[in-house]
Design a protein around this motif. Structure first.
Motif, PDB file in Angstrom:
ATOM      1  N   VAL A  31       0.881  -1.450   0.266  1.00 61.34           N
ATOM      2  CA  VAL A  31       0.376  -0.019  -0.622  1.00 61.34           C
ATOM      3  C   VAL A  31       0.731   1.463   0.061  1.00 61.34           C
ATOM      4  CG1 VAL A  31      -1.640   1.623   1.443  1.00 61.34           C
ATOM      5  CG2 VAL A  31      -2.165  -1.117   1.503  1.00 61.34           C
ATOM      6  N   THR A  32       1.612   1.148   0.734  1.00 62.29           N
ATOM      7  CA  THR A  32       2.475   2.671   0.678  1.00 62.29           C
ATOM      8  C   THR A  32       3.849   2.989  -0.684  1.00 62.29           C
ATOM      9  OG1 THR A  32       2.800   1.724   3.399  1.00 62.29           O
ATOM     10  CG2 THR A  32       4.849   3.186   2.192  1.00 62.29           C
ATOM     11  N   ILE A  33       3.568   1.670  -0.881  1.00 58.54           N
ATOM     12  CA  ILE A  33       4.866   1.487  -2.716  1.00 58.54           C
ATOM     13  C   ILE A  33       3.935   2.000  -3.301  1.00 58.54           C
ATOM     14  CG2 ILE A  33       5.553   0.117  -3.721  1.00 58.54           C
ATOM     15  CD1 ILE A  33       7.846   1.114  -2.094  1.00 58.54           C
ATOM     16  N   ARG A  34       2.895   1.722  -3.457  1.00 64.26           N
ATOM     17  CA  ARG A  34       1.731   2.118  -4.669  1.00 64.26           C
ATOM     18  C   ARG A  34       1.476   3.303  -4.012  1.00 64.26           C
ATOM     19  NH1 ARG A  34      -0.279  -3.074  -3.651  1.00 64.26           N
ATOM     20  NH2 ARG A  34       0.230  -4.609  -5.223  1.00 64.26           N
ATOM     21  N   LYS A  35       0.967   4.281  -3.374  1.00 64.56           N
ATOM     22  CA  LYS A  35       0.743   5.882  -2.824  1.00 64.56           C
ATOM     23  C   LYS A  35       1.993   6.315  -2.638  1.00 64.56           C
ATOM     24  CE  LYS A  35      -2.230   4.909   0.943  1.00 64.56           C
ATOM     25  NZ  LYS A  35      -2.032   5.818   2.469  1.00 64.56           N
ATOM     26  N   ASP A  36       3.510   6.070  -3.064  1.00 59.27           N
ATOM     27  CA  ASP A  36       4.523   6.217  -3.676  1.00 59.27           C
ATOM     28  C   ASP A  36       4.615   6.548  -4.916  1.00 59.27           C
ATOM     29  OD1 ASP A  36       5.550   6.633  -0.806  1.00 59.27           O
ATOM     30  OD2 ASP A  36       7.066   4.920  -0.983  1.00 59.27           O
ATOM     31  N   LEU A  37       4.632   5.594  -5.455  1.00 63.73           N
ATOM     32  CA  LEU A  37       4.720   5.349  -7.509  1.00 63.73           C
ATOM     33  C   LEU A  37       3.649   6.264  -7.612  1.00 63.73           C
ATOM     34  CD1 LEU A  37       4.709   1.885  -7.750  1.00 63.73           C
ATOM     35  CD2 LEU A  37       6.264   3.700  -8.045  1.00 63.73           C
ATOM     36  N   LYS A  38       2.052   6.517  -6.606  1.00 70.51           N
ATOM     37  CA  LYS A  38       1.159   7.486  -7.847  1.00 70.51           C
ATOM     38  C   LYS A  38       2.007   8.760  -7.135  1.00 70.51           C
ATOM     39  CE  LYS A  38      -3.788   8.589  -6.803  1.00 70.51           C
ATOM     40  NZ  LYS A  38      -3.598   9.477  -6.534  1.00 70.51           N
ATOM     41  N   LEU A  39       2.498   9.333  -6.309  1.00 70.05           N
ATOM     42  CA  LEU A  39       2.853  10.279  -6.297  1.00 70.05           C
ATOM     43  C   LEU A  39       3.690  11.160  -6.865  1.00 70.05           C
ATOM     44  CD1 LEU A  39       3.125  10.369  -1.864  1.00 70.05           C
ATOM     45  CD2 LEU A  39       1.208  12.817  -4.036  1.00 70.05           C
ATOM     46  N   LEU A  40       4.681  10.472  -7.276  1.00 70.58           N
ATOM     47  CA  LEU A  40       5.772  10.618  -8.271  1.00 70.58           C
ATOM     48  C   LEU A  40       5.148  10.430  -9.727  1.00 70.58           C
ATOM     49  CD1 LEU A  40       8.619   7.818  -7.038  1.00 70.58           C
ATOM     50  CD2 LEU A  40       8.955  10.669  -7.253  1.00 70.58           C
ATOM     51  N   GLU A  41       4.191   9.646 -10.053  1.00 73.59           N
ATOM     52  CA  GLU A  41       3.397   9.276 -11.410  1.00 73.59           C
ATOM     53  C   GLU A  41       2.884  11.023 -11.582  1.00 73.59           C
ATOM     54  OE1 GLU A  41       1.005   6.647 -14.413  1.00 73.59           O
ATOM     55  OE2 GLU A  41      -0.124   7.124 -12.219  1.00 73.59           O
ATOM     56  N   GLU A  42       2.471  11.880 -10.679  1.00 75.43           N
ATOM     57  CA  GLU A  42       1.782  12.387 -10.541  1.00 75.43           C
ATOM     58  C   GLU A  42       2.603  13.501 -10.816  1.00 75.43           C
ATOM     59  OE1 GLU A  42      -0.760  12.666  -6.705  1.00 75.43           O
ATOM     60  OE2 GLU A  42      -2.003  11.853  -7.591  1.00 75.43           O
ATOM     61  N   LYS A  43       3.863  13.629 -10.034  1.00 71.17           N
ATOM     62  CA  LYS A  43       5.222  14.287 -10.715  1.00 71.17           C
ATOM     63  C   LYS A  43       5.842  14.360 -11.903  1.00 71.17           C
ATOM     64  CE  LYS A  43       6.196  14.991  -5.576  1.00 71.17           C
ATOM     65  NZ  LYS A  43       7.330  15.043  -5.229  1.00 71.17           N
ATOM     66  N   GLY A  44       5.209  13.286 -13.010  1.00 68.51           N
ATOM     67  CA  GLY A  44       6.266  13.111 -13.938  1.00 68.51           C
ATOM     68  C   GLY A  44       7.001  12.318 -13.947  1.00 68.51           C
ATOM     69  N   LEU A  45       7.853  12.142 -12.510  1.00 68.15           N
ATOM     70  CA  LEU A  45       8.985  11.538 -12.566  1.00 68.15           C
ATOM     71  C   LEU A  45       8.892   9.940 -12.846  1.00 68.15           C
ATOM     72  CD1 LEU A  45       9.927  12.615  -9.645  1.00 68.15           C
ATOM     73  CD2 LEU A  45      10.745  12.759 -11.668  1.00 68.15           C
ATOM     74  N   LEU A  46       7.543   8.925 -13.188  1.00 62.40           N
ATOM     75  CA  LEU A  46       7.367   8.111 -14.054  1.00 62.40           C
ATOM     76  C   LEU A  46       6.318   7.538 -14.495  1.00 62.40           C
ATOM     77  CD1 LEU A  46       5.852   6.709 -11.445  1.00 62.40           C
ATOM     78  CD2 LEU A  46       8.125   5.745 -10.510  1.00 62.40           C
ATOM     79  N   TYR A  47       6.331   6.139 -14.921  1.00 59.66           N
ATOM     80  CA  TYR A  47       4.531   5.725 -15.271  1.00 59.66           C
ATOM     81  C   TYR A  47       4.300   4.526 -14.444  1.00 59.66           C
ATOM     82  CZ  TYR A  47       5.390   8.402 -19.194  1.00 59.66           C
ATOM     83  OH  TYR A  47       5.378   9.791 -20.219  1.00 59.66           O
ATOM     84  N   ARG A  48       3.437   4.562 -14.168  1.00 59.10           N
ATOM     85  CA  ARG A  48       2.751   3.050 -13.035  1.00 59.10           C
ATOM     86  C   ARG A  48       2.796   2.173 -14.153  1.00 59.10           C
ATOM     87  NH1 ARG A  48      -1.682   5.187  -8.622  1.00 59.10           N
ATOM     88  NH2 ARG A  48      -1.668   5.859 -10.341  1.00 59.10           N
ATOM     89  N   THR A  49       2.706   0.767 -13.932  1.00 59.98           N
ATOM     90  CA  THR A  49       2.446   0.170 -14.678  1.00 59.98           C
ATOM     91  C   THR A  49       1.888  -1.036 -14.323  1.00 59.98           C
ATOM     92  OG1 THR A  49       4.177  -2.363 -14.555  1.00 59.98           O
ATOM     93  CG2 THR A  49       4.204  -0.008 -16.156  1.00 59.98           C
ATOM     94  N   HIS A  50       0.811  -2.123 -14.048  1.00 61.55           N
ATOM     95  CA  HIS A  50       0.218  -3.226 -13.548  1.00 61.55           C
ATOM     96  C   HIS A  50       1.159  -4.190 -12.347  1.00 61.55           C
ATOM     97  CE1 HIS A  50      -2.952  -5.871 -12.589  1.00 61.55           C
ATOM     98  NE2 HIS A  50      -2.187  -7.114 -12.064  1.00 61.55           N
TER      99      HIS A  50
END
Length: 251
Positions: A31-50
């Protein structure tokens, strides 16, 4: 946040990361990692995948074959040479479309007689001058973007043949979604090719991993071997091998 920087540093090296691997490494919950990835994606730093994250956009747009030829040229040639070494004496093989399998045709040196069945016009042009290579060009409508045939005529021919190996090019390989390409018709023909071959070998440079396209070809469990380059993520190699796929890395 320090954890965010660690994620980005690893991603810059690996190009693709899985949530579960990050959980173990950082000792936090999914849950924590997914929140981290969501925030980083919103900043345009990565793309979330399945199930993970990618440094590049995982969704592929169609490109013409002459554009693709200019991408990862050295890697594709290395992969093609390794694939050519798998062709046996008096072999019968299938070659699909795509720039990496197109490169394969340049390195084929037939041992005695060789039969090649292909959907790719470029492959035919490379092999046509070899007198001891018998070429069966599949028929059908021509896809201009890939210079290859698609459709029922090509599929019907495959109902009546069996080959030792299929050399398959793809646009994307996602561990959950599977192998994919930009054309639904080409994906259908690729499925028929897999059914007509005793062994299916995917030729894909490392940029294809963690990506997906519109048309699914098959799940990764349908593939026997993947030949790729040193840019592939270690975590992806591990997952592929856990699924019984032989991963050959060149370069």
């Amino acid at each position: 946040m320090k954890r965010h920087q660690i994620i980005l540093d690893i991603l810059n090296k690996e190009k693709y990361l899985e949530v579960l691997d990050l959980c173990k490494l950082l000792d936090v919950s999914a849950v924590t990692i997914r929140k981290d990835l969501k925030l980083l994606e919103e900043k345009g730093l990565l793309y979330r995948t399945h199930g993970g994250a990618s440094l590049e956009n995982p969704y592929i747009n169609e490109k013409a074959v002459n554009e693709k030829e200019k991408i990862s040229v050295e890697e594709k040639n290395g992969i093609a040479q390794a694939a050519a070494n798998l062709i046996d004496e008096n072999d019968s093989i299938l070659i699909a479309s795509g720039t990496t399998v197109q490169a394969l045709a340049k390195y084929i040196i037939p041992k005695n007689k060789l039969t090649v069945i292909t959907s790719s016009l470029h492959v035919v042009l490379h092999l046509i001058n070899h007198k001891n290579i018998e070429v069966l060009q599949l028929g059908g409508y021509i896809r201009h973007s890939s210079a290859s045939v698609v459709g029922n005529y090509a599929s019907q021919i495959l109902d009546n043949v069996s080959c030792s190996k299929l050399f398959l090019g793809v646009d994307g390989i996602d561990l959950e979604y599977g192998l994919s390409t930009t054309s639904l018709e080409e994906a259908q023909l690729n499925k028929k090719m897999i059914a007509s071959a005793q062994k299916s070998i995917v030729l894909a440079d490392s940029s294809k991993f963690g990506k997906k396209s519109f048309a699914k070809i098959c799940g990764i469990e349908k593939i026997d071997q993947i030949i790729t380059d040193v840019g592939i993520s270690k975590s992806i190699v591990k997952r592929l091998e856990e699924n019984g796929i032989v991963v050959s890395i060149v370069g």
